[in-house]
Design an enzyme around this catalytic site. Structure first.
Site, PDB file in Angstrom:
ATOM      1  N   LYS A 157       0.873  -1.171   0.000  1.00 21.57           N
ATOM      2  CA  LYS A 157       0.000   0.000   0.000  1.00 21.57           C
ATOM      3  C   LYS A 157       0.915   1.228   0.000  1.00 21.57           C
ATOM      4  O   LYS A 157       1.223   1.788   1.054  1.00 21.57           O
ATOM      5  CB  LYS A 157      -0.891  -0.048   1.254  1.00 21.57           C
TER       6      LYS A 157
HETATM    7  N1  PPE Z   1      -7.666  -2.005  -2.771  1.00 23.35           N
HETATM    8  C1  PPE Z   1      -7.124  -0.766  -2.732  1.00 23.35           C
HETATM    9  C2  PPE Z   1      -6.407  -0.247  -3.925  1.00 23.35           C
HETATM   10  C3  PPE Z   1      -7.247  -0.013  -1.569  1.00 23.35           C
HETATM   11  O1  PPE Z   1      -6.711   1.196  -1.521  1.00 23.35           O
HETATM   12  C4  PPE Z   1      -7.946  -0.538  -0.455  1.00 23.35           C
HETATM   13  C5  PPE Z   1      -8.100   0.276   0.789  1.00 23.35           C
HETATM   14  C6  PPE Z   1      -8.491  -1.835  -0.553  1.00 23.35           C
HETATM   15  C7  PPE Z   1      -8.316  -2.541  -1.724  1.00 23.35           C
HETATM   16  C8  PPE Z   1      -9.194  -2.503   0.603  1.00 23.35           C
HETATM   17  O2  PPE Z   1      -8.296  -2.761   1.644  1.00 23.35           O
HETATM   18  P1  PPE Z   1      -8.743  -2.836   3.171  1.00 23.35           P
HETATM   19  O3  PPE Z   1      -9.053  -1.444   3.598  1.00 23.35           O
HETATM   20  O4  PPE Z   1      -7.563  -3.399   3.882  1.00 23.35           O
HETATM   21  O5  PPE Z   1      -9.930  -3.728   3.244  1.00 23.35           O
HETATM   22  N2  PPE Z   1      -8.195   1.663   0.567  1.00 23.35           N
HETATM   23  C9  PPE Z   1      -7.908   2.600   1.632  1.00 23.35           C
HETATM   24  C10 PPE Z   1      -7.649   3.995   1.099  1.00 23.35           C
HETATM   25  C11 PPE Z   1      -8.842   4.745   0.619  1.00 23.35           C
HETATM   26  C12 PPE Z   1      -8.548   6.200   0.441  1.00 23.35           C
HETATM   27  O6  PPE Z   1      -9.360   6.894  -0.156  1.00 23.35           O
HETATM   28  O7  PPE Z   1      -7.530   6.706   0.913  1.00 23.35           O
HETATM   29  C13 PPE Z   1      -8.990   2.584   2.686  1.00 23.35           C
HETATM   30  O8  PPE Z   1     -10.087   2.089   2.443  1.00 23.35           O
HETATM   31  O9  PPE Z   1      -8.726   3.065   3.768  1.00 23.35           O
END
Ligand code: PPE
Length: 308
Positions: A157
């Site tokens: 990330k």
């Molecule tokens: N894919 C991506 C690309 C992503 O950024 C997130 C979280 C997920 C999947 C889901 O991951 P999880 O939160 O562990 O279930 N995205 C983060 C950032 C969003 C933002 O606008 O900044 C979040 O949801 O916090």
């Protein structure tokens, strides 16, 4: 977004307006940062952080994949987050730790630049709207493909990688949609700009596997477990683009978006949130808010500060 009074920065609590970096911060120029998105919810036992340990573990892995060490041990970040939430007086909030290469030599070798860390918290409502969470959002398959593992690290990330999501998000908003779905480099369904994707067909739930270049979402893992515990068949496999439109139900998961249904894709109706989505959404919501005893271990309760 409601800002907080205090931010944690390199080991110290500082006022929101003083949490600043130099313009030659390496991460500002080259995207050399890694971050997390975490949420804390109000529960019966107090404010509780959802799967805090898992998020901090992913933060450490993301940092490692970009040749950075966390400047503070995970346990210290955990305790700092507890104190930050208490100091700001939040019951529920979004938590954003960021670990990045700071100001120092310019150029693409970041290894001489100090690794800095911050944790910010703020109050953040439903990311794709409260109505979106209830009724579903309209999605569009993006013309941008998700970053491939040939060029970057979908598992990490990392700040710079989000330019990919930013392009897809802008494209979808300008075209009048609420969210973009990115395909992977092979043309299979990958994920939203900040969410993982689930497709329901004939009672079976499918979601793209890790090898499809997804970020392995913590909410994805949680929803997979909930679905299996509810007795659903859950399969991790490649999902073709047309399966989105042919599905009975489609939903997205992520920390910011929580569980948000998709009601339309590329102007084709999927329909209002169906029974599988509703059932999982309810249990997931119970888990987040500490109402599901079987998922209690997912919650890291913020200790109430002693009035010494
Ligand atoms: N894919 C991506 C690309 C992503 O950024 C997130 C979280 C997920 C999947 C889901 O991951 P999880 O939160 O562990 O279930 N995205 C983060 C950032 C969003 C933002 O606008 O900044 C979040 O949801 O916090």
């Amino acid at each position: 977004m409601n800002p907080a009074d205090t931010i944690w920065m390199n080991g110290e609590f500082v006022p929101w307006e003083d949490a600043k970096v130099h313009v030659l911060t390496h991460a500002l120029h080259y995207g050399t940062g890694v971050f997390e998105g975490i949420r804390a919810y109000e529960t019966e036992r107090g404010s509780a952080i959802f799967r805090h340990g898992d998020h901090l573990e992913r933060l450490e892995q993301s940092a490692r994949l970009y040749y950075m060490e966390l400047p503070h041990p995970r346990e210290q970040l955990r305790e700092a987050t507890h104190e930050l939430i208490s100091r700001n007086g939040f019951r529920s909030c979004y938590i954003r730790p960021l670990v990045f290469r700071g100001a120092g030599p310019m150029g693409l070798n970041p290894l001489e630049n100090e690794v800095e860390s911050v944790i910010a918290v703020w109050e953040w409502g439903a990311y794709l709207g409260e109505e979106g969470k209830q009724k579903g959002v309209r999605g569009k398959v993006s013309s941008w493909r998700r970053i491939s593992p040939d060029s970057l690290i979908p598992h990490a990330k990392a700040s710079g990688q989000y330019l990919n999501s930013v392009l897809a998000k802008i494209e979808s908003l300008k075209a009048g949609y609420e969210e973009a779905i990115l395909l992977d480099d092979k043309g299979y369904v990958c994920e939203g700009t900040g969410e993982n994707v689930f497709v329901v067909k004939d009672g079976v739930i499918c979601t793209p596997p890790q090898t499809a270049g997804i970020l392995d979402g913590i909410n994805r893992k949680s929803v997979m477990q909930i679905a299996r515990d509810l007795g659903y068949e859950l399969v991790e496999r490649n999902v073709a683009r047309a399966e989105l439109a042919m599905a009975d139900e489609v939903f997205l998961t992520g920390t910011a978006a929580e569980l948000t249904p998709l009601c339309e894709i590329d102007d084709l109706e999927i329909g209002p949130p169906g029974p599988v989505t509703r059932e999982i959404q309810q249990v997931f919501d119970d888990a987040l808010h500490g109402r599901a005893p079987q998922y209690r271990e997912w919650l890291d309760v913020v200790p109430v500060p002693s009035k010494a």
